[in-house]
Scaffold this active site. Structure first.
Site, PDB file in Angstrom:
ATOM      1  N   ARG A   1       0.812  -1.223   0.000  1.00 59.28           N
ATOM      2  CA  ARG A   1       0.000   0.000   0.000  1.00 59.28           C
ATOM      3  C   ARG A   1       0.846   1.275   0.000  1.00 59.28           C
ATOM      4  O   ARG A   1       0.359   2.349   0.340  1.00 59.28           O
ATOM      5  CB  ARG A   1      -0.974   0.022   1.182  1.00 59.28           C
ATOM      6  CG  ARG A   1      -2.034  -1.084   1.150  1.00 59.28           C
ATOM      7  CD  ARG A   1      -2.801  -1.061  -0.175  1.00 59.28           C
ATOM      8  NE  ARG A   1      -3.981  -1.909  -0.184  1.00 59.28           N
ATOM      9  CZ  ARG A   1      -4.046  -3.095  -0.786  1.00 59.28           C
ATOM     10  NH1 ARG A   1      -2.974  -3.597  -1.385  1.00 59.28           N
ATOM     11  NH2 ARG A   1      -5.162  -3.775  -0.798  1.00 59.28           N
ATOM     12  N   LEU A   2       2.096   1.180  -0.413  1.00 59.96           N
ATOM     13  CA  LEU A   2       2.929   2.369  -0.547  1.00 59.96           C
ATOM     14  C   LEU A   2       2.775   2.872  -1.981  1.00 59.96           C
ATOM     15  O   LEU A   2       3.661   2.737  -2.810  1.00 59.96           O
ATOM     16  CB  LEU A   2       4.390   2.047  -0.219  1.00 59.96           C
ATOM     17  CG  LEU A   2       5.293   3.249   0.090  1.00 59.96           C
ATOM     18  CD1 LEU A   2       4.789   4.001   1.307  1.00 59.96           C
ATOM     19  CD2 LEU A   2       6.731   2.804   0.312  1.00 59.96           C
TER      20      LEU A   2
END
Length: 215
Positions: A191-192
């Site tokens: 989720r970066l």
């Protein structure tokens, strides 16, 4: 119910860096839209259009983009529809292009304007006759008693008009969303995500700033 907490995928298809970003939002959009077409994403021009009424109550739906250039993004609809009524009192909108297969989305916000009669004719004329008849016979967003009532309206109008294409109804036309912010979102592992946004800088004479946003 399925366990929704386990319905997640790690996004690993790509990254988006400032060095890779096109000089303008429309060039970057053109690249990504081309990728969506090449990837054979179903209806890559499908876009969520969010509007709000005079009280700020939001509304959203999916429409088909009918054109884009440096001036903005265009779609067609009935001016008498719910979104038409909302845009009449609050001429601003937010758009989302959800290209999930590429782990990408594009978000656009800006003011909205009508594109004019000649440009609206250019959107209307290529539509198949059946689509034109249905649009002309339907008062979009109004309550109807039944499916049969709608079909009867279409049959009646079809029988009352000459063969060939129908003239564009006065209540149907195009809107252009004139961007003030355009965000390019590329999914990232854990989720970066990469989020790069073009922001219109009116203080600098209408130039664009590029900002990186935290995911």
């Amino acid at each position: 119910m399925p366990d929704l907490t386990r319905m997640r995928h790690d996004y690993t298809l790509g990254r988006l860096s400032e060095d890779e970003l096109a000089p303008t939002w429309v060039e970057q959009f053109d690249r990504w839209f081309g990728d969506a077409v090449t990837a054979e994403i179903p209806e890559p021009n499908a876009v969520v259009v969010a509007t709000a009424d005079a009280d700020g109550a939001p509304d959203a739906r999916v429409v088909l983009m009918k054109g884009y250039d440096a001036a903005g993004i265009v779609f067609g609809t009935s001016y008498a529809s719910a979104k038409g009524a909302q845009l009449a009192v609050n001429p601003r909108a937010a758009l989302v292009f959800p290209w999930h297969a590429l782990q990408r989305q594009v978000r656009v916000t800006g003011r909205v304007e009508r594109i004019g009669d000649a440009a609206s004719d250019d959107l209307w004329d290529p539509r198949p006759r059946g689509s034109q008849v249905a649009a002309a016979a339907s008062v979009q967003s109004t309550v109807v008693d039944s499916r049969e009532e709608l079909e009867e309206r279409v049959r009646r109008l079809d029988g009352q008009t000459p063969e060939g294409k129908l003239p564009r109804p006065a209540a149907w036309g195009g809107y252009r969303v004139v961007p003030e912010r355009v965000e390019f979102w590329q999914g990232g592992s854990d989720r970066l995500h990469d989020r790069l946004r073009f922001v219109l800088d009116e203080a600098e004479g209408g130039g664009w700033l590029v900002q990186r946003l935290a995911p």
